[in-house]
Design a protein around this motif. Structure first.
Motif, PDB file in Angstrom:
ATOM      1  N   ALA A  39      24.925  14.904  25.321  1.00  0.00           N
ATOM      2  CA  ALA A  39      24.131  15.718  26.685  1.00  0.00           C
ATOM      3  C   ALA A  39      23.436  14.743  27.382  1.00  0.00           C
ATOM      4  O   ALA A  39      23.626  14.661  28.587  1.00  0.00           O
ATOM      5  N   LYS A  40      22.555  14.040  26.477  1.00  0.00           N
ATOM      6  CA  LYS A  40      21.864  12.944  27.275  1.00  0.00           C
ATOM      7  C   LYS A  40      22.800  11.823  27.745  1.00  0.00           C
ATOM      8  O   LYS A  40      22.458  11.217  28.731  1.00  0.00           O
ATOM      9  N   ASP A  41      23.709  11.515  26.993  1.00  0.00           N
ATOM     10  CA  ASP A  41      24.448  10.486  27.642  1.00  0.00           C
ATOM     11  C   ASP A  41      25.152  10.948  29.020  1.00  0.00           C
ATOM     12  O   ASP A  41      25.454  10.227  29.839  1.00  0.00           O
ATOM     13  N   ASP A  70      26.216  10.582  34.766  1.00  0.00           N
ATOM     14  CA  ASP A  70      26.391  11.237  36.065  1.00  0.00           C
ATOM     15  C   ASP A  70      25.413  10.693  37.080  1.00  0.00           C
ATOM     16  O   ASP A  70      25.636  10.468  38.231  1.00  0.00           O
ATOM     17  N   PHE A  71      24.140  10.291  36.390  1.00  0.00           N
ATOM     18  CA  PHE A  71      23.111   9.611  37.534  1.00  0.00           C
ATOM     19  C   PHE A  71      23.662   8.378  38.051  1.00  0.00           C
ATOM     20  O   PHE A  71      23.397   8.052  39.257  1.00  0.00           O
ATOM     21  N   PHE A  72      24.100   7.360  37.165  1.00  0.00           N
ATOM     22  CA  PHE A  72      24.655   6.099  37.777  1.00  0.00           C
ATOM     23  C   PHE A  72      25.927   6.253  38.373  1.00  0.00           C
ATOM     24  O   PHE A  72      26.176   5.479  39.387  1.00  0.00           O
ATOM     25  N   VAL A 105      27.910  10.648  17.380  1.00  0.00           N
ATOM     26  CA  VAL A 105      27.067  10.991  18.121  1.00  0.00           C
ATOM     27  C   VAL A 105      26.795  12.593  18.397  1.00  0.00           C
ATOM     28  O   VAL A 105      27.774  13.322  18.480  1.00  0.00           O
ATOM     29  N   ASP A 106      25.629  13.125  17.998  1.00  0.00           N
ATOM     30  CA  ASP A 106      25.381  14.417  17.605  1.00  0.00           C
ATOM     31  C   ASP A 106      25.326  15.045  19.470  1.00  0.00           C
ATOM     32  O   ASP A 106      25.482  14.255  20.319  1.00  0.00           O
ATOM     33  N   ILE A 142      28.258   2.303  27.048  1.00  0.00           N
ATOM     34  CA  ILE A 142      27.297   3.000  25.881  1.00  0.00           C
ATOM     35  C   ILE A 142      27.416   2.300  24.443  1.00  0.00           C
ATOM     36  O   ILE A 142      28.423   1.799  24.230  1.00  0.00           O
ATOM     37  N   ARG A 143      26.211   2.246  23.810  1.00  0.00           N
ATOM     38  CA  ARG A 143      26.134   1.599  22.749  1.00  0.00           C
ATOM     39  C   ARG A 143      26.757   2.393  21.599  1.00  0.00           C
ATOM     40  O   ARG A 143      26.211   3.578  21.275  1.00  0.00           O
TER      41      ARG A 143
END
Length: 914
Positions: A151-153, A158-160, A145-146, A119-120
């Protein structure tokens, strides 16, 4: 700064620097900043604090490669950090170790997120040099990070992480930067055991392959489906497939790989199963070929006897013709005998094709009998003997000239080749022309068969690719058997296609005619090729001219000769006249070399109109004639259809007579009996009993017939008593007489009862003169006195009774006496006890029980030292068998069937006085 100076003071007081760093970092574990110590030479992390691992990721993920290269992306961020670190190190070398540099808003790729997915994040780094010559970096995260971004991260992670495919990144040095949980589960490692380690540690026996993969990736190429063997944590080897490409930075430098890994074990298992299935299929086919070859050998003997008896009976009937005492029934019998003889010849040729093709496939040489071939006479003979064509099909011989009229070749082999090619053309051509063209091209004699049929589509255009035969020239089972490994599904489909091909009821032949022709052309020194399109199919080959032909011959004329098929029923015993047209349109002339052909096929329909009418659906002329003759004697009328389609056309015709019974053959061209009966029962809804007539007695075939709706099942040959029983029961059926057709249940009940075979019928012995074992028959002594002692005696060594009797009958016609031995051992016993000079010739079968012919001949030649000519008589035509006979010492070699002229030649050759 004061905090750092205090730390440096403590470090100077500790002699062991590594221990000092460990103590210092233990002291700074609770520091709210990310702290990492780098080796000034390599730039690799030496130690980190807990805050670093919380925000940046575990220490083992960064250990072993440059911190700046691994943790940052892009020249904008990476360049700033590297430049600052190099500046601090250079200043320390000049004694300016107290300077500090701060680099702000550096974008970092952190590995501390959930599941370690990169994660950047942005950090401010303060860089300085410690007293013990290590580079210290203090980092503080710039922004939080808000919740929405987190949540997006989390969703992306989870996808990867839980993807159904294993993923990992590798650095340019081959170290694992990141791997998802799927890959860890496949290999059984934890993150600490796998991430940060060289990938070579996990596939040690694939070192060369891994290096080649990196070479390909480094060249900018992507890889797909590359099999690699990995070792799991427990030592198990797993087969994996890798797809990978490379992520480059903005300067085009190697950043890291993107690898996708799939488990290849299932494919390997399917591949192994497919290979086993393929090998088993090939083995089964080899066994089938060997079985057929052995079976054909035994069939030759029976066919030899049948052929001789048919020819003998035909000769007797022709004698009646000359005497004028031949009645109508005799004419029918003569026609049937002619058709039977032709059918036996066809079967003999089929057997010859089977045995030749098996040996040619195994690489054996074919022995040629070269002789003079007059091309015009030869061509006329071929088209005269060609199968009967339809009325609207023209069969012609075309001579194009360009070379001598006579060549040297094997006329028998050449005839077999062209006959097969013309037979295929006749079957495929419903209208138009079929032409046999003979001429010359580039000094070679060319033979071409052209037809105007629909063409063939095999997808290869008759071209040999990679040493494989064109599909059309391959055997019935070879056209779909590759040499390479198949997928399990493909291999299963392969076996099913083979079974369908072998069990097809629409094929009369074995599917080996073109394959045999191809090999025979090779034996003659040519190469068979074809081309095809709708309306034109061409088979062609050319033969070299033999230099040994030292004859002066006239050139081959240009001429076109058309076979005259206008006469539908030529008189028995007459010759076919060919219409000859030259290029200048010469008038018709009769050719002296034209051969007699069989009468044209016609429906057999008797003028009498009995109450019981039968439709005979049979493609073989002899079998159809025989059934119709038996029905006539049972006071039944009969019509014939040559295939299922023709039978349906007759049944659909409203003007056709009402049929009370259908005798249906199963294996026929155009439409087989199974399909025809299915249409009769389901579409036409005809309430006529249909009886299956077939040479196949398998339970599977019978079950197919029952499922379709056949009312009875008979295996060929259908005996007269069986047909009589069937007809009488149908005639006597009250329901049948009332309705003109009867109910289906009634038919099935009647037909089921007739299917019970009368097993009490015993085999009748062949009616043949009783010939004793005396080398000189008593009747010869009685009629000739002591002169009978001068007659030569021949020992016939044959295990088959009918074959032995037939040979001895022919010897009697040649005025030779004979004795018989049932096997090689019996022959040795007879020769040991015989008076010297009693036997002048031995006819030796090769395949016999107790002792075969080869072993017996060895004993005769080597142990008994008898100077008696021994001639091998066998159905095995292989060159290898002939060579074995020559090595053993046989004085001659003759193949079955042994005809009277062959026997006469053998006797004349070995100077046996008869």
């Amino acid at each position: 700064v004061l905090y750092t100076q205090s730390l440096s003071y403590k470090l100077l007081r500790i002699k062991v620097k590594m221990s000092a760093r460990e103590v210092a970092f233990d002291f700074l574990s609770s520091c709210p900043f990310c702290l990492v110590a780098l080796d000034p030479t390599s730039g690799k992390p030496i130690q980190v604090n807990e805050t670093f691992e919380e925000y940046m990721g575990p220490f083992f993920k960064f250990q072993g490669y440059k911190f700046a290269d691994a943790a940052t992306e892009g020249e904008k961020h990476q360049g700033k950090l590297l430049k600052a670190i190099q500046t601090i190190v250079e200043e320390s070398d000049f004694g300016c170790g107290n300077n500090k540099i701060t680099v702000r808003n550096v974008e970092m790729v952190t590995l501390a997120g959930e599941a370690g997915l990169p994660i950047r994040r942005h950090f401010d780094w303060t860089i300085s040099m410690s007293k013990d010559d290590c580079v210290l970096l203090f980092g503080e995260q710039c922004t939080e990070v808000d919740i929405e971004q987190r949540a997006k991260d989390s969703e992306l992670i989870d996808f990867f992480q839980n993807a159904p495919i294993a993923l990992h990144w590798l650095s340019g040095e081959g170290n694992v930067i990141w791997a998802n949980q799927t890959e860890l589960d496949v290999l059984g490692y934890t993150q600490e055991e796998y991430i940060g380690k060289p990938i070579m540690n996990f596939c040690p026996d694939e070192k060369e392959l891994v290096l080649e993969i990196f070479k390909q990736l480094g060249s900018g190429n992507a890889i797909r489906d590359v099999p690699v063997r990995f070792r799991t944590k427990h030592g198990k080897i797993v087969n994996l497939l890798i797809d990978s490409n490379v992520k480059y930075d903005i300067e085009g430098k190697f950043a890291h790989t993107r690898c996708f890994i799939r488990d290849d074990t299932g494919r390997k298992i399917r591949e192994a199963r497919a290979q086993l299935l393929l090998e088993e299929t090939k083995r089964s086919i080899r066994l089938l070929d060997n079985f057929m070859s052995r079976s054909m050998h035994h069939m030759k003997t029976a066919l030899h006897v049948l052929q001789h008896m048919c020819e003998s009976l035909s000769s007797n009937l022709y004698t009646k013709i000359n005497d004028g005492s031949l009645n109508a029934e005799d004419m029918e019998n003569l026609s049937l005998l002619q058709d039977s003889t032709d059918h036996i010849n066809d079967v003999n040729e089929m057997i010859q094709d089977i045995t030749d093709l098996e040996r040619l496939d195994q690489g054996h040489e074919y022995e040629l009998q070269l002789g003079r071939v007059d091309l015009k006479s030869f061509g006329l003979t071929v088209i005269a003997k060609a199968p009967t064509t339809l009325d609207n099909v023209e069969l012609a011989l075309e001579l194009t000239g360009g070379g001598p009229a006579i060549i040297e070749s094997d006329v028998i082999v050449l005839t077999r080749i062209l006959r097969r090619l013309i037979e295929n053309a006749v079957q495929a051509t419903k209208q138009g022309t079929i032409t046999l063209r003979i001429g010359y091209n580039e000094g070679r004699c060319t033979f071409t068969v052209i037809d105007s049929g629909p063409g063939v589509n095999t997808g290869d255009g008759g071209v040999i690719n990679d040493g494989n035969l064109p599909v059309i020239f391959q055997k019935y089972h070879q056209q779909i058997i590759p040499e390479e490994t198949l997928d399990i599904d493909e291999a299963t489909d392969l076996r099913q296609k083979i079974l369908d091909g072998l069990s097809s009821h629409r094929k009369n032949g074995l599917g080996i005619g073109l394959a045999t022709s191809y090999h025979l052309v090779l034996a003659l020194g040519g190469d068979l090729r074809y081309s095809s399109r709708p309306g034109e199919t061409i088979f062609r080959f050319s033969l070299p001219l033999k230099a040994s032909l030292n004859i002066t011959t006239t050139p081959l004329d240009s001429q076109r000769i058309v076979k005259d098929v206008s006469v539908t029923s030529p008189p028995q015993g007459t010759e076919l006249k060919l219409q000859t047209l030259s290029i200048e349109d010469q008038p018709m002339v009769e050719d002296e070399n034209a051969l007699r052909v069989a009468p044209a096929k016609q429906d057999i329909h008797h003028n009498a109109k009995p109450k019981f009418s039968v439709l005979v659906v049979e493609d073989t002329n002899a079998a159809a004639k025989l059934l119709c003759m038996m029905l006539k004697k049972l006071d039944c009328s009969s019509n014939r259809a040559e295939n299922g389609k023709e039978a349906l056309d007759i049944l659909r015709d409203a003007s056709s007579a009402k049929f009370n019974l259908i005798l249906m053959d199963l294996r026929m061209p155009v439409m087989d009996g199974l399909e025809a009966t299915r249409i009769i029962k389901n579409e036409l809804k005809l309430n006529i009993p249909v009886i299956a007539l077939t040479g196949e007695s398998s339970l599977e075939t019978k079950q197919k017939c029952e499922a379709i709706g056949f009312d009875g099942f008979y295996t060929k040959p259908l005996r007269r008593i069986q047909l009589k029983d069937l007809v009488e029961k149908l005639k006597s059926s009250a329901a049948y007489l009332q309705t003109g057709g009867g109910s289906l249940d009634t038919h099935r009940e009647i037909c089921a009862s007739t299917n019970r075979i009368n097993v009490s019928n015993q085999k009748r012995k062949l009616s043949c003169p009783d010939v004793g074992f005396s080398p000189i028959p008593k009747r010869m002594i009685a009629s000739n006195g002591l002169k009978a002692m001068d007659k030569s005696s021949i020992l016939v060594v044959e295990d088959t009774d009918t074959a032995a009797k037939l040979i001895r009958m022919m010897l009697t016609k040649l005025n030779c006496s004979s004795s018989r031995a049932e096997n090689g051992k019996r022959a040795i016993d007879i020769l040991r006890d015989a008076i010297p000079g009693m036997y002048n010739l031995i006819l030796m079968d090769l395949t016999m029980p107790v002792m075969d012919g080869m072993e017996a001949t060895k004993i005769i030649k080597n142990s008994l030292k008898l100077n008696i000519p021994v001639v091998a008589v066998t159905g095995d035509t292989g060159l290898e068998t002939k060579k074995k006979c020559e090595e053993i010492g046989f004085d001659g070699f003759c193949t079955k069937p042994l005809k009277l002229r062959d026997l006469n030649s053998i006797i004349a050759k070995h100077m046996v006085c008869c």
